[in-house]
Design a protein around this motif. Structure first.
Motif, PDB file in Angstrom:
ATOM      1  N   THR A   1       0.917  -1.175  -0.049  1.00  0.00           N
ATOM      2  CA  THR A   1       0.083   0.094   0.050  1.00  0.00           C
ATOM      3  C   THR A   1       0.948   1.446   0.276  1.00  0.00           C
ATOM      4  O   THR A   1       0.440   2.552   0.073  1.00  0.00           O
ATOM      5  CB  THR A   1      -0.910  -0.063   1.308  1.00  0.00           C
ATOM      6  N   ASP A   2       2.093   1.092  -0.231  1.00  0.00           N
ATOM      7  CA  ASP A   2       3.049   2.190  -0.391  1.00  0.00           C
ATOM      8  C   ASP A   2       3.356   2.363  -1.934  1.00  0.00           C
ATOM      9  O   ASP A   2       3.633   3.461  -2.212  1.00  0.00           O
ATOM     10  CB  ASP A   2       4.426   1.999   0.206  1.00  0.00           C
ATOM     11  N   ALA A   3       3.232   1.143  -2.413  1.00  0.00           N
ATOM     12  CA  ALA A   3       3.423   1.045  -4.275  1.00  0.00           C
ATOM     13  C   ALA A   3       2.486   1.750  -4.917  1.00  0.00           C
ATOM     14  O   ALA A   3       1.480   2.114  -4.192  1.00  0.00           O
ATOM     15  CB  ALA A   3       3.495  -0.184  -4.631  1.00  0.00           C
ATOM     16  N   LEU A   4       2.888   2.314  -6.078  1.00  0.00           N
ATOM     17  CA  LEU A   4       2.031   3.285  -7.019  1.00  0.00           C
ATOM     18  C   LEU A   4       1.590   2.520  -8.250  1.00  0.00           C
ATOM     19  O   LEU A   4       2.093   1.713  -8.700  1.00  0.00           O
ATOM     20  CB  LEU A   4       3.081   4.257  -7.614  1.00  0.00           C
ATOM     21  N   PRO A   5       0.054   2.673  -8.281  1.00  0.00           N
ATOM     22  CA  PRO A   5      -0.663   1.650  -9.159  1.00  0.00           C
ATOM     23  C   PRO A   5      -0.598   2.341 -10.565  1.00  0.00           C
ATOM     24  O   PRO A   5      -0.583   3.622 -11.256  1.00  0.00           O
ATOM     25  CB  PRO A   5      -2.001   1.980  -8.672  1.00  0.00           C
ATOM     26  N   LEU A   6      -0.437   1.459 -11.503  1.00  0.00           N
ATOM     27  CA  LEU A   6      -0.475   1.921 -12.911  1.00  0.00           C
ATOM     28  C   LEU A   6      -1.327   0.890 -13.489  1.00  0.00           C
ATOM     29  O   LEU A   6      -1.558  -0.423 -13.076  1.00  0.00           O
ATOM     30  CB  LEU A   6       0.740   1.624 -13.601  1.00  0.00           C
ATOM     31  N   GLY A   7      -2.043   1.127 -14.856  1.00  0.00           N
ATOM     32  CA  GLY A   7      -2.990   0.242 -15.137  1.00  0.00           C
ATOM     33  C   GLY A   7      -3.558   0.796 -16.780  1.00  0.00           C
ATOM     34  O   GLY A   7      -3.343   2.073 -17.009  1.00  0.00           O
ATOM     35  N   ASN A   8      -3.802  -0.070 -17.706  1.00  0.00           N
ATOM     36  CA  ASN A   8      -4.556   0.272 -18.673  1.00  0.00           C
ATOM     37  C   ASN A   8      -5.915  -0.364 -18.935  1.00  0.00           C
ATOM     38  O   ASN A   8      -6.659  -0.388 -19.829  1.00  0.00           O
ATOM     39  CB  ASN A   8      -3.882  -0.381 -20.048  1.00  0.00           C
TER      40      ASN A   8
ATOM     41  N   ARG B   1      -6.995  -3.576 -18.495  1.00  0.00           N
ATOM     42  CA  ARG B   1      -6.646  -4.974 -18.319  1.00  0.00           C
ATOM     43  C   ARG B   1      -5.465  -5.426 -17.470  1.00  0.00           C
ATOM     44  O   ARG B   1      -5.591  -6.237 -16.845  1.00  0.00           O
ATOM     45  CB  ARG B   1      -6.702  -5.323 -19.882  1.00  0.00           C
ATOM     46  N   LEU B   2      -4.227  -4.914 -18.022  1.00  0.00           N
ATOM     47  CA  LEU B   2      -3.152  -4.938 -17.135  1.00  0.00           C
ATOM     48  C   LEU B   2      -2.964  -4.009 -16.153  1.00  0.00           C
ATOM     49  O   LEU B   2      -3.125  -2.949 -16.194  1.00  0.00           O
ATOM     50  CB  LEU B   2      -1.999  -4.805 -18.110  1.00  0.00           C
ATOM     51  N   GLY B   3      -2.698  -4.432 -14.796  1.00  0.00           N
ATOM     52  CA  GLY B   3      -2.225  -3.629 -13.750  1.00  0.00           C
ATOM     53  C   GLY B   3      -0.658  -3.788 -13.203  1.00  0.00           C
ATOM     54  O   GLY B   3      -0.242  -5.021 -13.228  1.00  0.00           O
ATOM     55  N   ALA B   4      -0.202  -2.660 -12.678  1.00  0.00           N
ATOM     56  CA  ALA B   4       1.172  -2.805 -12.079  1.00  0.00           C
ATOM     57  C   ALA B   4       1.315  -2.083 -10.744  1.00  0.00           C
ATOM     58  O   ALA B   4       0.906  -1.011 -10.773  1.00  0.00           O
ATOM     59  CB  ALA B   4       2.353  -2.611 -13.073  1.00  0.00           C
ATOM     60  N   MET B   5       1.808  -2.435  -9.763  1.00  0.00           N
ATOM     61  CA  MET B   5       1.933  -1.800  -8.643  1.00  0.00           C
ATOM     62  C   MET B   5       3.541  -1.631  -8.313  1.00  0.00           C
ATOM     63  O   MET B   5       4.303  -2.559  -8.218  1.00  0.00           O
ATOM     64  CB  MET B   5       1.554  -2.495  -7.252  1.00  0.00           C
ATOM     65  N   VAL B   6       3.976  -0.386  -8.657  1.00  0.00           N
ATOM     66  CA  VAL B   6       5.371  -0.033  -8.610  1.00  0.00           C
ATOM     67  C   VAL B   6       5.990   0.366  -7.252  1.00  0.00           C
ATOM     68  O   VAL B   6       5.625   1.540  -6.821  1.00  0.00           O
ATOM     69  CB  VAL B   6       5.845   0.917  -9.878  1.00  0.00           C
ATOM     70  N   PHE B   7       7.036  -0.513  -6.766  1.00  0.00           N
ATOM     71  CA  PHE B   7       7.380  -0.343  -5.477  1.00  0.00           C
ATOM     72  C   PHE B   7       8.538   0.867  -5.485  1.00  0.00           C
ATOM     73  O   PHE B   7       8.584   1.512  -4.594  1.00  0.00           O
ATOM     74  CB  PHE B   7       7.929  -1.633  -4.792  1.00  0.00           C
ATOM     75  N   GLY B   8       9.118   0.801  -6.561  1.00  0.00           N
ATOM     76  CA  GLY B   8      10.228   2.081  -6.573  1.00  0.00           C
ATOM     77  C   GLY B   8      11.604   1.709  -5.976  1.00  0.00           C
ATOM     78  O   GLY B   8      12.375   2.670  -5.781  1.00  0.00           O
ATOM     79  N   GLY B   9      11.983   0.545  -5.930  1.00  0.00           N
ATOM     80  CA  GLY B   9      13.300   0.272  -5.321  1.00  0.00           C
ATOM     81  C   GLY B   9      14.463   0.429  -6.311  1.00  0.00           C
ATOM     82  O   GLY B   9      14.146   0.285  -7.550  1.00  0.00           O
ATOM     83  N   VAL B  10      15.703   0.616  -5.867  1.00  0.00           N
ATOM     84  CA  VAL B  10      16.663   1.003  -6.657  1.00  0.00           C
ATOM     85  C   VAL B  10      17.729  -0.416  -6.853  1.00  0.00           C
ATOM     86  O   VAL B  10      17.755  -0.983  -7.751  1.00  0.00           O
ATOM     87  CB  VAL B  10      17.534   2.064  -6.172  1.00  0.00           C
ATOM     88  N   ALA B  11      17.903  -0.976  -5.624  1.00  0.00           N
ATOM     89  CA  ALA B  11      18.799  -2.302  -5.591  1.00  0.00           C
ATOM     90  C   ALA B  11      17.820  -3.298  -5.954  1.00  0.00           C
ATOM     91  O   ALA B  11      18.111  -4.508  -6.509  1.00  0.00           O
ATOM     92  CB  ALA B  11      19.457  -2.480  -4.172  1.00  0.00           C
ATOM     93  N   VAL B  12      16.504  -3.286  -5.311  1.00  0.00           N
ATOM     94  CA  VAL B  12      15.773  -4.449  -5.490  1.00  0.00           C
ATOM     95  C   VAL B  12      14.173  -3.842  -5.905  1.00  0.00           C
ATOM     96  O   VAL B  12      13.828  -2.979  -5.111  1.00  0.00           O
ATOM     97  CB  VAL B  12      15.355  -5.428  -4.440  1.00  0.00           C
ATOM     98  N   GLU B  13      13.958  -3.739  -7.144  1.00  0.00           N
ATOM     99  CA  GLU B  13      12.651  -2.978  -7.574  1.00  0.00           C
ATOM    100  C   GLU B  13      11.436  -4.323  -8.028  1.00  0.00           C
ATOM    101  O   GLU B  13      11.945  -5.241  -8.462  1.00  0.00           O
ATOM    102  CB  GLU B  13      13.008  -2.259  -9.064  1.00  0.00           C
TER     103      GLU B  13
END
Length: 755
Positions: free
Chosen positions: A17-24, A26-38
């Motif tokens: 629930t800190d990650a940022l939602p993207l979608g079209n 049909r497809l969705g992605a929750m982007v966490f935004g890590g550098v070493a581990v994304e």
């Protein structure tokens, strides 16, 4: 006009629930935004457990008659036992698909993270690199473009579901997987996820990725490794064998893998820049239709989570409400597009195999609330998935109405899923307070009526008429000669029965009668077969209206009984205030006062989505102070109770997206209302419930019923400018401040007011 459209953070996401939602859609992605581990947690809206199924409880009509007979003799416990016999199984669960991981040896010095709502792009930057991600509707892919200096980059794919034959070759990698054949609700004690891999038992999905890079890519069993690279574009595509609610899944894994790989390859060949430009243009075509400015705000450049804490501490920040308003529109664009499935309890985004309440379609308020802002905030196209799915639900519900109850028309109950489940849920043990509620189709029909009223576009009137036929058959004649509903519940609420214990099954709750009246009045207005119109008119003459209880509240129950939970989160008996259109301070002042007393008695706090509902109700009741309190309560940081998470997702808790969408609809209702008519003429009420904390501002692009676009500006709580453009010739009553004037609007010709 300035409008806030960027969420900002100074650290990567720790929690989902800190990650940022993207979608079209049909497809969705929750982007966490890590550098070493994304991590990008991926969803496909067609990923559900289970497969089509049918069948209702046996001896339904006789069981219904027994429940009614028990209520006639005031035996509520026997009535509860009988309605539990009408219950079917449980709906299936919306599923996560996979996780995309990007891993490298890098430090996050100078870190920033953001989501640009106007572009639909999530980004991050740090001292030695940067990244952008988006989900393209035109290309039907997830795109991640990363630049960096130094070190190899590992790209992996994992899933909560077993991967079948993952394979890679150079810059390409793909896999297939089978979703569960049954994923019971998380609240069913001891229920286990079932993975029957037999033909037609569950959905097969494919995930394919392709990279474009200046380095060297090598494939491995779980993804790719890049060496000697300074940038990469990762393109991800998916495919499943879901077709619709009734078509059996066929499970051709090789065909799905090839389909996903071809989609990824075609997109990758075009390059990140072209894909981004195309995506932003497609997204902005919808997002830019509306802009909201609630005054200059120096806090706009602060991290969003910092602003939430400051606002909760009493620091004025009207721009935060504007940001949350646009976030709801953003989520609707990202989560619901023509041809997709409707948004679930969590929209397009879910990371659990057994998510809260199955991440299903809960149709006693929550699914409907998801789509409240679609019409008023100029996103009518995004309404299409719900309207189309309701048509599938009507087909399934026609069978259920006949088999379970022996009645005409179509029925839907409390829960549904991608397979258009319409039976009463609970498996014989569900609490009747939520499991015994056959008015899901009645409420959903309101959306078809609203779509017609806002746009003038034709809708499938047969769905509305089918819901009305069921209501007409469900009504029973009571001893006083009126019509009522029996058995009846007020969704999820309970009262104290004569034995001193909680009960929910009764006769003629206010919610039932309000929804029945709303639907039948719509049928009479919109038209239909003469015999049905005559039947609806006759029933309306015998339906009781709402009543005011001795304590001044709008009565929820037929009798004056004690509430088990006076501050209950549901307020379904206020249906004709909102989303209905018949109770407000002008049309029904006594009932409006009672409705406001009901909200006051419910208390200042509730779950996140209920706060959003109450915002809409107080907007219609023209209670600016009460509405402002709901805005403030909704926008507090979520802790152990309601509010919003760091990424502004609404906390029930846990996360439910309906609160976000309901909040957006509520802000629109504060600024513009068009639910009233004077004969054939529609009233447009400008700034009907403006909060004191929004003294100056402007809004562009709101929509009113009758097909009218509305722009507004105000200073010191007084309207200073208005612009109306109608889709077609129409006459409206324009109401603002203390004046009302009749306007004849010409199609596509602007009418303006300036002070």
């Amino acid at each position: 006009m300035t409008t806030e459209t960027t969420l900002r953070y100074d650290s990567p996401a720790d929690l989902w629930t800190d990650a940022l939602p993207l979608g079209n859609g049909r497809l969705g992605a929750m982007v966490f935004g890590g550098v070493a581990v994304e991590r990008l947690q991926l969803n496909d809206d067609t990923c559900w457990s289970g497969a089509p199924r049918s069948g209702s409880a046996p001896d339904g009509p006789a069981t219904l008659a027994a429940a009614r007979e028990a209520l006639e003799r005031d035996d509520v416990r026997e009535a509860e036992r009988q309605v539990q016999r009408l219950q079917g199984g449980f709906v299936q669960a919306y599923q996560p698909l996979a996780d995309l991981w990007l891993e490298q040896d890098a430090a996050a010095d100078g870190y920033e993270r953001w989501l640009r709502l106007d572009e639909g792009v999530a980004g991050q930057s740090w001292a030695t690199g940067a990244q952008e991600a988006f989900v393209s509707r035109p290309a039907s892919v997830v795109v991640v473009h990363r630049t960096w200096s130094g070190g190899p980059l590992r790209i992996r794919v994992t899933s909560e579901h077993p991967l079948d034959r993952p394979t890679g070759d150079g810059t390409r990698w793909s896999t297939t997987l089978r979703l569960p054949s049954d994923a019971p609700p998380d609240y069913v004690a001891g229920a286990q996820v079932v993975r029957d891999r037999g033909p037609g038992t569950s959905i097969t999905a494919a995930v394919a990725l392709e990279v474009v890079t200046d380095g060297v890519a090598a494939a491995g069993p779980d993804g790719l490794v890049l060496r000697d690279a300074s940038w990469v574009t990762v393109v991800v595509a998916t495919a499943t064998d879901y077709v619709d609610a009734t078509t059996p899944v066929h499970g051709d894994a090789d065909e799905l893998r090839a389909q996903a790989a071809a989609t990824a390859s075609a997109a990758a060949a075009r390059g990140a820049s072209a894909l981004r430009d195309e995506h932003v243009a497609d997204h902005a075509r919808l997002f830019d239709r509306v802009a909201l400015d609630l005054g200059g705000n120096p806090a706009a450049e602060l991290p969003t989570d910092v602003r939430l804490r400051r606002h909760a501490a009493g620091e004025p920040d009207p721009g935060l409400a504007a940001l949350a308003f646009h976030y709801g529109r953003y989520l609707l664009i990202a989560g619901s597009r023509p041809g997709t499935l409707p948004m679930t309890l969590q929209g397009l985004w879910n990371d659990a195999v057994q998510p809260p309440w199955s991440s299903n379609y809960t149709i006693n308020i929550n699914t409907e609330m998801n789509y409240w802002p679609a019409l008023s905030t100029n996103l009518a196209e995004c309404h299409e998935p719900l309207l189309r799915w309701v048509g599938e639900l009507a087909t399934s519900g026609t069978r259920t109405a006949a088999e379970l109850y022996g009645l005409r028309g179509w029925v839907a109950h409390h829960n549904s899923d991608a397979w258009a489940f319409t039976e009463s849920v609970g498996d014989g043990t569900g609490d009747p307070s939520w499991a015994c509620w056959p008015f899901g189709g009645v409420w959903l029909a309101r959306h078809l009526v609203d779509h017609h009223d806002f746009t003038g576009d034709p809708v499938d009137l047969s769905v509305v008429l089918g819901a009305a036929r069921f209501v007409l058959d469900w009504l029973v004649e009571l001893p006083d000669g009126t019509l009522g509903t029996r058995p009846s519940t007020s969704p999820e609420n309970t009262f104290v029965a004569p034995d001193g214990l909680p009960a929910s099954v009764t006769t003629s709750t206010t919610a039932d009668l309000a929804m029945a009246r709303d639907l039948l009045e719509s049928v009479v207005r919109l038209g239909g077969p003469p015999d049905l119109l005559a039947e609806a008119s006759a029933a309306l003459a015998r339906l009781p209206t709402e009543r005011v209880a001795p304590d001044g509240r709008l009565a929820e129950w037929r009798d004056d009984v004690e509430d088990v939970e006076p501050e209950h989160r549901h307020q379904s008996h206020l249906f004709r205030v909102h989303p209905g259109t018949s109770i407000d301070p002008d049309q029904a002042p006594d009932l409006a006062r009672a409705a406001l007393a009901t909200l006051d008695a419910r208390g200042p706090d509730s779950t996140g989505w209920s706060l959003a509902w109450r915002l809409n109700l107080r907007a219609r009741l023209r209670d600016p102070a009460g509405a402002e309190a709901m805005v403030d309560a909704f926008l507090r940081p979520a802790g152990s109770g309601a509010g919003v998470y760091r990424n502004l997702f609404c906390a029930h808790p846990p996360f439910q997206i309906d609160g976000n969408l309901g909040f957006t609809a509520g802000v629109a209702e504060l600024l513009l209302q068009s639910h009233r008519t004077a004969g054939p003429v529609r009233e447009l009420h400008l700034l009907p419930t403006l909060p004191a904390s929004w003294p100056s501002g402007s809004v562009r692009g709101l929509r009113a019923r009758g097909g009218v676009s509305v722009d507004l500006a105000w200073e010191r709580h007084t309207l200073t400018a208005a612009r109306l453009v109608a889709d077609r010739d129409t006459t409206v009553l324009l109401r603002h401040d203390d004046t009302t004037e009749r306007l004849d609007l010409r199609a596509r010709e602007a009418w303006s007011l300036t002070r």
